[in-house]
Design a protein around this motif. Structure first.
Motif, PDB file in Angstrom:
ATOM      1  N   ASP A  27      35.464  50.776  37.339  1.00 29.13           N
ATOM      2  CA  ASP A  27      36.774  50.677  37.969  1.00 29.13           C
ATOM      3  C   ASP A  27      37.919  50.951  36.996  1.00 29.13           C
ATOM      4  O   ASP A  27      39.074  50.986  37.401  1.00 29.13           O
TER       5      ASP A  27
ATOM      6  N   ASP B  48      44.450  40.413  40.478  1.00 27.00           N
ATOM      7  CA  ASP B  48      44.081  39.529  41.575  1.00 27.00           C
ATOM      8  C   ASP B  48      42.840  38.694  41.228  1.00 27.00           C
ATOM      9  O   ASP B  48      41.915  38.568  42.031  1.00 27.00           O
ATOM     10  N   GLU B  49      42.838  38.158  40.033  1.00 28.56           N
ATOM     11  CA  GLU B  49      41.782  37.268  39.516  1.00 28.56           C
ATOM     12  C   GLU B  49      40.463  37.986  39.168  1.00 28.56           C
ATOM     13  O   GLU B  49      39.514  37.338  38.703  1.00 28.56           O
ATOM     14  N   GLN B  50      40.407  39.290  39.369  1.00 23.94           N
ATOM     15  CA  GLN B  50      39.186  40.036  39.046  1.00 23.94           C
ATOM     16  C   GLN B  50      39.308  40.719  37.682  1.00 23.94           C
ATOM     17  O   GLN B  50      40.406  40.856  37.147  1.00 23.94           O
ATOM     18  N   TYR B  51      38.181  41.142  37.178  1.00 29.10           N
ATOM     19  CA  TYR B  51      38.066  41.957  35.948  1.00 29.10           C
ATOM     20  C   TYR B  51      38.281  41.206  34.644  1.00 29.10           C
ATOM     21  O   TYR B  51      38.333  41.807  33.578  1.00 29.10           O
ATOM     22  N   ARG B  52      38.390  39.892  34.689  1.00 27.15           N
ATOM     23  CA  ARG B  52      38.598  39.158  33.436  1.00 27.15           C
ATOM     24  C   ARG B  52      37.398  39.305  32.504  1.00 27.15           C
ATOM     25  O   ARG B  52      37.516  39.162  31.292  1.00 27.15           O
TER      26      ARG B  52
ATOM     27  N   ASP C 216      43.577  39.855  34.344  1.00 26.23           N
ATOM     28  CA  ASP C 216      43.080  40.039  35.706  1.00 26.23           C
ATOM     29  C   ASP C 216      43.948  40.955  36.543  1.00 26.23           C
ATOM     30  O   ASP C 216      45.130  41.150  36.285  1.00 26.23           O
TER      31      ASP C 216
ATOM     32  N   MET D 249      31.514  47.389  37.272  1.00 28.33           N
ATOM     33  CA  MET D 249      32.835  46.787  37.025  1.00 28.33           C
ATOM     34  C   MET D 249      33.633  47.686  36.070  1.00 28.33           C
ATOM     35  O   MET D 249      34.792  48.004  36.317  1.00 28.33           O
TER      36      MET D 249
END
Ligand code: PRP
Ligand code: MN
Ligand code: MG
Length: 178
Positions: free
Chosen positions: A4, A160-164, A158, A1
């Motif tokens: 990225d 698109d709601e990812q990486y939080r 985030d 993760m």
């Protein structure tokens, strides 16, 4: 993760050290006062969790979730409440906890909304702020870090709601978008 990320702007250590500092200042400011922490879902969950644990006093926590009207119209500044606070805040010293002040539209709306409920005071603490992105001036009492006007993720923020869940804040590598 973490692979990225293209560039880390704020490290985990920097975040935690800053939150410890802010927590001390906040505790001094609100000593003997009826403090209520209000987090803005979803981005503020990490800041809230770590700030609350760094705070050398106990304080209740409540949450609001808001959304801009329409999807691509974030810049309109028109906000709708998806989840309101559980409890009445009249007479309370409200501290809004945010991950980032970008255009400032979300916070200026939330602040005005909460102020209309007759609290004793309303202040804001944010981990991040993008001064170059400001569309409205928001009076923020505590700012962790001013960052450049780049798209950042991590520590609650985030794409698109990812990486939080990233423990640091950084910019995304180009391959993520393609
Ligand atoms: C992000 C961020 C702030 C807001 C800042 O939330 O967490 O709440 O945008 O932007 P502004 O200063 O331009 O208004 P978002 O609306 O993406 O929702 P989220 O917290 O659920 O990710
Ligand atoms: Mn948010
Ligand atoms: Mg978001």
């Amino acid at each position: 993760m973490g692979a990225d990320l293209e560039r880390v702007l704020v490290t985990e250590d920097e975040i935690q050290a800053k939150l410890a500092e802010l927590a001390e200042e906040i505790a001094q400011e609100y000593a003997g006062k009826d403090l209520l922490l209000v987090g803005v879902l979803k981005g503020a969950v990490m800041v809230m969790a770590d700030l609350l644990r760094a705070l050398p006093m106990t304080a209740p926590v409540d949450w609001m979730a808001v959304s801009s009207y329409g999807s691509g119209t974030k810049s309109s500044g028109v906000v709708r409440i998806l989840k309101d606070l559980d409890a009445d805040i009249s007479g309370k010293h409200v501290l809004i906890v945010e991950d980032i002040v970008d255009s400032g539209l979300t916070l200026s709306w939330i602040r005005a909304n909460l102020e209309s409920r007759r609290p004793a005071s309303v202040e804001i603490v944010t981990l991040l702020r993008k001064p170059e992105a400001a569309k409205v001036e928001v009076d923020v009492k505590w700012v962790g870090f001013d960052i450049p006007n780049e798209f950042v993720v991590g520590y609650g923020l985030d794409y698109d709601e990812q990486y939080r869940g990233l423990r640091q804040v950084g910019t995304l590598a180009p391959h993520v978008y393609s």
